[in-house]
Design a protein around this motif. Sequence first.
Motif, PDB file in Angstrom:
ATOM      1  N   SER A  30       0.828  -1.211   0.000  1.00  0.00           N
ATOM      2  CA  SER A  30       0.000   0.000   0.000  1.00  0.00           C
ATOM      3  C   SER A  30       0.855   1.251   0.000  1.00  0.00           C
ATOM      4  CB  SER A  30      -0.933  -0.004   1.217  1.00  0.00           C
ATOM      5  OG  SER A  30      -1.872  -1.049   1.119  1.00  0.00           O
ATOM      6  N   ARG A  31       1.965   1.216   0.761  1.00  0.00           N
ATOM      7  CA  ARG A  31       2.846   2.394   0.801  1.00  0.00           C
ATOM      8  C   ARG A  31       3.429   2.670  -0.571  1.00  0.00           C
ATOM      9  NH1 ARG A  31       7.414   2.744   5.349  1.00  0.00           N
ATOM     10  NH2 ARG A  31       5.500   2.960   6.569  1.00  0.00           N
ATOM     11  N   ALA A  32       3.825   1.599  -1.286  1.00  0.00           N
ATOM     12  CA  ALA A  32       4.385   1.797  -2.623  1.00  0.00           C
ATOM     13  C   ALA A  32       3.347   2.371  -3.580  1.00  0.00           C
ATOM     14  CB  ALA A  32       4.920   0.468  -3.151  1.00  0.00           C
ATOM     15  N   SER A  40      -3.983   9.095  -1.428  1.00  0.00           N
ATOM     16  CA  SER A  40      -3.985   8.854   0.011  1.00  0.00           C
ATOM     17  C   SER A  40      -4.050   7.362   0.310  1.00  0.00           C
ATOM     18  CB  SER A  40      -5.176   9.557   0.663  1.00  0.00           C
ATOM     19  OG  SER A  40      -6.374   8.898   0.325  1.00  0.00           O
ATOM     20  N   PRO A  41      -3.627   6.944   1.498  1.00  0.00           N
ATOM     21  CA  PRO A  41      -3.773   5.533   1.888  1.00  0.00           C
ATOM     22  C   PRO A  41      -5.222   5.064   1.852  1.00  0.00           C
ATOM     23  CG  PRO A  41      -2.272   6.668   3.387  1.00  0.00           C
ATOM     24  CD  PRO A  41      -2.875   7.715   2.516  1.00  0.00           C
ATOM     25  N   VAL A  42      -6.172   5.971   2.169  1.00  0.00           N
ATOM     26  CA  VAL A  42      -7.578   5.593   2.124  1.00  0.00           C
ATOM     27  C   VAL A  42      -7.999   5.252   0.697  1.00  0.00           C
ATOM     28  CG1 VAL A  42      -9.936   6.406   2.496  1.00  0.00           C
ATOM     29  CG2 VAL A  42      -8.161   6.934   4.171  1.00  0.00           C
ATOM     30  N   THR A  43      -7.526   6.029  -0.275  1.00  0.00           N
ATOM     31  CA  THR A  43      -7.859   5.763  -1.671  1.00  0.00           C
ATOM     32  C   THR A  43      -7.319   4.407  -2.104  1.00  0.00           C
ATOM     33  OG1 THR A  43      -7.902   8.128  -2.201  1.00  0.00           O
ATOM     34  CG2 THR A  43      -7.589   6.603  -4.036  1.00  0.00           C
ATOM     35  N   PRO A  61      -4.812  -9.495   5.863  1.00  0.00           N
ATOM     36  CA  PRO A  61      -4.310  -8.546   6.867  1.00  0.00           C
ATOM     37  C   PRO A  61      -2.890  -8.871   7.298  1.00  0.00           C
ATOM     38  CG  PRO A  61      -6.553  -9.237   7.388  1.00  0.00           C
ATOM     39  CD  PRO A  61      -6.095 -10.103   6.253  1.00  0.00           C
ATOM     40  N   GLY A  62      -2.035  -7.864   7.241  1.00  0.00           N
ATOM     41  CA  GLY A  62      -0.653  -8.020   7.645  1.00  0.00           C
ATOM     42  C   GLY A  62       0.253  -8.583   6.579  1.00  0.00           C
ATOM     43  N   ALA A  63      -0.339  -9.108   5.485  1.00  0.00           N
ATOM     44  CA  ALA A  63       0.478  -9.711   4.432  1.00  0.00           C
ATOM     45  C   ALA A  63       0.430  -8.912   3.135  1.00  0.00           C
ATOM     46  CB  ALA A  63       0.032 -11.152   4.166  1.00  0.00           C
ATOM     47  N   GLY A  64      -0.705  -8.298   2.817  1.00  0.00           N
ATOM     48  CA  GLY A  64      -0.818  -7.504   1.615  1.00  0.00           C
ATOM     49  C   GLY A  64      -1.917  -7.981   0.697  1.00  0.00           C
ATOM     50  N   ALA A  65      -1.835  -7.584  -0.578  1.00  0.00           N
ATOM     51  CA  ALA A  65      -2.834  -7.947  -1.588  1.00  0.00           C
ATOM     52  C   ALA A  65      -2.188  -8.852  -2.621  1.00  0.00           C
ATOM     53  CB  ALA A  65      -3.398  -6.700  -2.254  1.00  0.00           C
ATOM     54  N   PHE A  66      -2.943  -9.859  -3.100  1.00  0.00           N
ATOM     55  CA  PHE A  66      -2.426 -10.857  -4.019  1.00  0.00           C
ATOM     56  C   PHE A  66      -3.410 -11.027  -5.171  1.00  0.00           C
ATOM     57  CE2 PHE A  66      -0.945 -11.608   0.210  1.00  0.00           C
ATOM     58  CZ  PHE A  66       0.388 -11.985   0.089  1.00  0.00           C
ATOM     59  N   ARG A  67      -2.861 -11.358  -6.349  1.00  0.00           N
ATOM     60  CA  ARG A  67      -3.742 -11.623  -7.485  1.00  0.00           C
ATOM     61  C   ARG A  67      -4.527 -12.901  -7.223  1.00  0.00           C
ATOM     62  NH1 ARG A  67      -2.188 -12.879 -13.864  1.00  0.00           N
ATOM     63  NH2 ARG A  67      -4.368 -13.065 -14.552  1.00  0.00           N
TER      64      ARG A  67
END
Length: 508
Positions: A30-32, A40-43, A61-67
């Motif tokens: 998300s930061r990248a 924004s992080p919300v967006t 949660p805690g791991a990120g987003a994956f395809r």
Amino acid sequence: MYERSSVGELAEQLRQELNRYSLGGKLPSSRALVERFRVSPVTVSRALAQLAAEGLVVTRPGAGAFRARPHAPAEPAGDTSWQEVALSADGTTDLVPRTVDASGVTVSLAAPPPGVLEFSGGYPHPSLQPERAMAAALARAGRRPGAWGRPPLEGLPELREWFARGIGGAVTAAEVLIAAGGQSALATALRALAPPAAPVLVESPTYPGMLALARAAGLRPVPVPVDPDGVRPDLLADAFRATGARVFVCQPLFQNPTGAVLAPDRRAEVLRIARAAGAFIVEDDFVRRLVHADSGPLPRPLAADDPDGVVVHVGSLTKATSPSFRVSALAARGPVLERLRAIQVVDSFFVPRPLQEAALELVGSPAWPRHLRSLSAELKTRRDAMTTALALHLPELALPHIPSGGYHLWLRLPDGEGGTSQAFGAGGEPSLTAAALRAGVALTPGRPYFSAEPPAGHLRLSFAAVAGTGEIAEGVRRLRAACDEVWQGVSSRSARRTATVPGPASPS
């Protein structure tokens, strides 16, 4: 705070890039994404949630987003054409067809396309909503003991008491029911008071959502004209005598769409006429908290001056807060209260307790009166900006009444003669609405506000749904261009017709 367009644009960009990643592969953090797209992080969170809802990504949660891995192929669609016969046959024995036309409602609820200014909106712009105060109230409400338990069926006693004090007169908390928004409360009232196929008297023009509710219940709306002082008592009495109706629905304060306030000398007369007819008045007090800064003291609700139980009062917090803050009150006295309660319980059980607790937290906080003062000042500023812009750019649109409350203006289109009548009269509303949308402004045509044939063409323009006075001025300029487009088109067609008509034969 995030913009809908930013979320949609980011989601679309990420959707196009998904093929870069293997199935199950991890997307950038998300930061990248925040740094890359300068949002924004919300967006970012909202865009990823949208893709997750579409089944394109999986968030952990805690791991990120994956395809996401592909789902099984969708099953073929069935044949639903049989429903046309079933739904048509269902109404063959109804004296009044229970058709549901939501078009007049969806105009003010649907968000316009990107880049289109929203003069059609039925709710204040997010910048006019007490978002921080609502968020804080909701957070505090969630920590209240028992906040997630089952509430009393009639509503929280403290919230019922707050609404009763706002109505005034002899109304008590015991005569108030908490409902899920004004539309739901109106539906309950109509079902409680009028049997199917019965006539129900309505102001003309009036709120399209109420007309849709009445027709969906199989009721027959009968119009009673409104002038700048509200409903006309003489015509109201005539309508009761002619129809035998036992219900009259009205908005005595800042009527939608005209903005009229029922005159002091008419209030007692309207109550007397309804009482003599053995009829109820459903008072839709929907924008009492959207008063403008230059308004004088407001009249009390009709329910405050009604000791005999003629008035069923509907009041709501929604317009002054948020479209999603759906908390309202139904107030009535006498046997009808138990019928209202029974219908509401059967339909919805109760309003969720966390929302009721949040409403109590909000209206009891110092932020609430501050918000109402700020809203009052801003609505006046916006109203003045729109009336000034209309006088400058569209003087041919008649503004018979400038309201001191509410969020919109009601304009009459010029009748004129010849082409002007065709362009701007009641029949020209669709052309003007379409031209305005092409010019980049969404507006509300007047036809859905009439239960019978309208006397003229009208427009309702909201000054509260846009971002500020700059968008109001730009929207009126765009509306000017739309009017010119319609007028020029009618003039061209008229000229072509004139040119093709043969002149008188020359004498031999």
